[in-house]
Design a protein around this motif. Sequence first.
Motif, PDB file in Angstrom:
ATOM      1  N   ALA A  16       0.801  -1.220   0.000  1.00  0.00           N
ATOM      2  CA  ALA A  16       0.000   0.000   0.000  1.00  0.00           C
ATOM      3  C   ALA A  16       0.835   1.272   0.000  1.00  0.00           C
ATOM      4  N   ASN A  17       2.057   1.226   0.513  1.00  0.00           N
ATOM      5  CA  ASN A  17       2.845   2.448   0.688  1.00  0.00           C
ATOM      6  C   ASN A  17       3.858   2.704  -0.425  1.00  0.00           C
ATOM      7  N   ILE A  18       3.896   1.819  -1.428  1.00  0.00           N
ATOM      8  CA  ILE A  18       4.907   1.950  -2.485  1.00  0.00           C
ATOM      9  C   ILE A  18       4.808   3.305  -3.173  1.00  0.00           C
ATOM     10  N   ILE A  19       3.626   3.680  -3.580  1.00  0.00           N
ATOM     11  CA  ILE A  19       3.474   4.913  -4.361  1.00  0.00           C
ATOM     12  C   ILE A  19       3.789   6.136  -3.513  1.00  0.00           C
ATOM     13  N   GLN A  20       3.433   6.083  -2.224  1.00  0.00           N
ATOM     14  CA  GLN A  20       3.769   7.198  -1.337  1.00  0.00           C
ATOM     15  C   GLN A  20       5.281   7.326  -1.163  1.00  0.00           C
ATOM     16  N   ASP A  21       5.967   6.181  -1.083  1.00  0.00           N
ATOM     17  CA  ASP A  21       7.426   6.202  -0.961  1.00  0.00           C
ATOM     18  C   ASP A  21       8.075   6.821  -2.189  1.00  0.00           C
ATOM     19  N   LEU A  22       7.557   6.476  -3.371  1.00  0.00           N
ATOM     20  CA  LEU A  22       8.117   7.010  -4.612  1.00  0.00           C
ATOM     21  C   LEU A  22       7.939   8.514  -4.689  1.00  0.00           C
ATOM     22  N   THR A  23       6.736   8.983  -4.386  1.00  0.00           N
ATOM     23  CA  THR A  23       6.486  10.417  -4.478  1.00  0.00           C
ATOM     24  C   THR A  23       7.287  11.179  -3.425  1.00  0.00           C
ATOM     25  N   ARG A  24       7.451  10.583  -2.257  1.00  0.00           N
ATOM     26  CA  ARG A  24       8.210  11.235  -1.191  1.00  0.00           C
ATOM     27  C   ARG A  24       9.669  11.412  -1.606  1.00  0.00           C
ATOM     28  N   GLU A  25      10.186  10.436  -2.357  1.00  0.00           N
ATOM     29  CA  GLU A  25      11.581  10.487  -2.790  1.00  0.00           C
ATOM     30  C   GLU A  25      11.765  11.256  -4.097  1.00  0.00           C
ATOM     31  N   GLY A  26      10.653  11.740  -4.652  1.00  0.00           N
ATOM     32  CA  GLY A  26      10.737  12.517  -5.881  1.00  0.00           C
ATOM     33  C   GLY A  26      10.917  11.680  -7.128  1.00  0.00           C
ATOM     34  N   ASP A  27      10.607  10.384  -7.061  1.00  0.00           N
ATOM     35  CA  ASP A  27      10.742   9.507  -8.219  1.00  0.00           C
ATOM     36  C   ASP A  27       9.566   9.695  -9.181  1.00  0.00           C
ATOM     37  N   THR A  28       9.755   9.213 -10.401  1.00  0.00           N
ATOM     38  CA  THR A  28       8.708   9.282 -11.419  1.00  0.00           C
ATOM     39  C   THR A  28       8.484   7.895 -12.002  1.00  0.00           C
ATOM     40  N   ILE A  29       7.505   7.800 -12.889  1.00  0.00           N
ATOM     41  CA  ILE A  29       7.237   6.563 -13.607  1.00  0.00           C
ATOM     42  C   ILE A  29       8.430   6.275 -14.521  1.00  0.00           C
ATOM     43  N   PRO A  30       8.818   4.993 -14.687  1.00  0.00           N
ATOM     44  CA  PRO A  30       9.966   4.680 -15.554  1.00  0.00           C
ATOM     45  C   PRO A  30       9.800   5.251 -16.964  1.00  0.00           C
ATOM     46  N   PHE A  31      10.864   5.808 -17.506  1.00  0.00           N
ATOM     47  CA  PHE A  31      10.902   6.369 -18.857  1.00  0.00           C
ATOM     48  C   PHE A  31       9.927   7.533 -19.024  1.00  0.00           C
ATOM     49  N   TRP A  32       9.680   8.215 -17.936  1.00  0.00           N
ATOM     50  CA  TRP A  32       8.768   9.356 -17.927  1.00  0.00           C
ATOM     51  C   TRP A  32       9.135  10.402 -18.981  1.00  0.00           C
ATOM     52  N   GLU A  33      10.425  10.580 -19.229  1.00  0.00           N
ATOM     53  CA  GLU A  33      10.850  11.599 -20.187  1.00  0.00           C
ATOM     54  C   GLU A  33      10.759  11.119 -21.635  1.00  0.00           C
ATOM     55  N   ASP A  34      10.557   9.825 -21.836  1.00  0.00           N
ATOM     56  CA  ASP A  34      10.584   9.255 -23.186  1.00  0.00           C
ATOM     57  C   ASP A  34       9.209   8.914 -23.743  1.00  0.00           C
ATOM     58  N   ILE A  35       8.217   8.793 -22.876  1.00  0.00           N
ATOM     59  CA  ILE A  35       6.888   8.382 -23.320  1.00  0.00           C
ATOM     60  C   ILE A  35       5.863   8.893 -22.318  1.00  0.00           C
ATOM     61  N   ASP A  36       4.666   9.203 -22.802  1.00  0.00           N
ATOM     62  CA  ASP A  36       3.611   9.699 -21.920  1.00  0.00           C
ATOM     63  C   ASP A  36       2.842   8.529 -21.297  1.00  0.00           C
ATOM     64  N   PHE A  37       2.277   8.790 -20.130  1.00  0.00           N
ATOM     65  CA  PHE A  37       1.508   7.776 -19.412  1.00  0.00           C
ATOM     66  C   PHE A  37       0.125   8.312 -19.088  1.00  0.00           C
ATOM     67  N   GLU A  38      -0.882   7.456 -19.248  1.00  0.00           N
ATOM     68  CA  GLU A  38      -2.177   7.756 -18.661  1.00  0.00           C
ATOM     69  C   GLU A  38      -2.448   6.702 -17.590  1.00  0.00           C
ATOM     70  N   ALA A  39      -2.828   7.172 -16.413  1.00  0.00           N
ATOM     71  CA  ALA A  39      -3.095   6.285 -15.285  1.00  0.00           C
ATOM     72  C   ALA A  39      -4.590   6.030 -15.203  1.00  0.00           C
ATOM     73  N   ASP A  40      -4.991   4.784 -15.467  1.00  0.00           N
ATOM     74  CA  ASP A  40      -6.400   4.393 -15.402  1.00  0.00           C
ATOM     75  C   ASP A  40      -6.666   3.874 -13.995  1.00  0.00           C
ATOM     76  N   LEU A  41      -7.238   4.725 -13.151  1.00  0.00           N
ATOM     77  CA  LEU A  41      -7.388   4.412 -11.731  1.00  0.00           C
ATOM     78  C   LEU A  41      -8.660   3.600 -11.481  1.00  0.00           C
ATOM     79  N   MET A  42      -8.521   2.279 -11.629  1.00  0.00           N
ATOM     80  CA  MET A  42      -9.631   1.372 -11.315  1.00  0.00           C
ATOM     81  C   MET A  42      -9.556   1.024  -9.832  1.00  0.00           C
TER      82      MET A  42
END
Length: 234
Positions: free
Chosen positions: A51-77
């Motif tokens: 449950a805390n993975i995404i919070q850890d990433l945002t806290r550390e300032g990380d982004t989705i892999p290859f964020w600079e090379d391709i766009d992402f849409e997050a489908d929040l189901m």
Amino acid sequence: MVEIIPALMPRTFEELRVETERFIGLVETVQIDVMDGVFVGNKSWPYSEGANIIQDLTREGDTIPFWEDIDFEADLMIANPEREIANWISLGASRIIVHTESVTDMDFIIAEVRGSINGKQVDGEEERPIEIGLALHINTPLKKIEPWIYAVDFVQCMGIVKIGYQGQPFDERVISKIEDLRELNPDVTISVDGGVNFESAPQLIEAGATRLVSGSTILESTNVEETIEKLKNL
């Protein structure tokens, strides 16, 4: 030309990295199917890893892999997507999709996303605002989204009954739903997710769809580049 968007259902962060890399240079955008095991029965990253993975990433300032090379849409189901919008903005999503049936405060979500920027500059272009999309289950009437249809950037019509699982049979009822939606708002961008294949794609495009999200048809093909090009040109 219709936009083709591969749909990814990664179980781990590493799987997300590997799957995304396949599509760099082939498409502008990939979709991450985010499933919490509550709103839909299946689980994907980050819920499959804790449950805390995404919070850890945002806290550390990380982004989705290859964020600079391709766009992402997050489908929040997921249940109560209001709680996760800020995290996906921080992770670098270009588009965020919420499902009508799981939302409790759509006005809050629109306000949270509206005005947010992706933060990525491409070829000197100005930073782009993040798009907000509203997904609609095949069994949910269009009148459910009428209060927000002009406030969102696009509507995603689900083409299957059992969402959150790839390879589900196409439900032809989505055809008339797209036609009705196009009549209701001629300028709306319409995306279709679920059941998109070589047989259904021409029907969806004729009905008025402008984006096609495809999972198993692309991911299970022996040549993803060829499959994407074929879907583009149907």
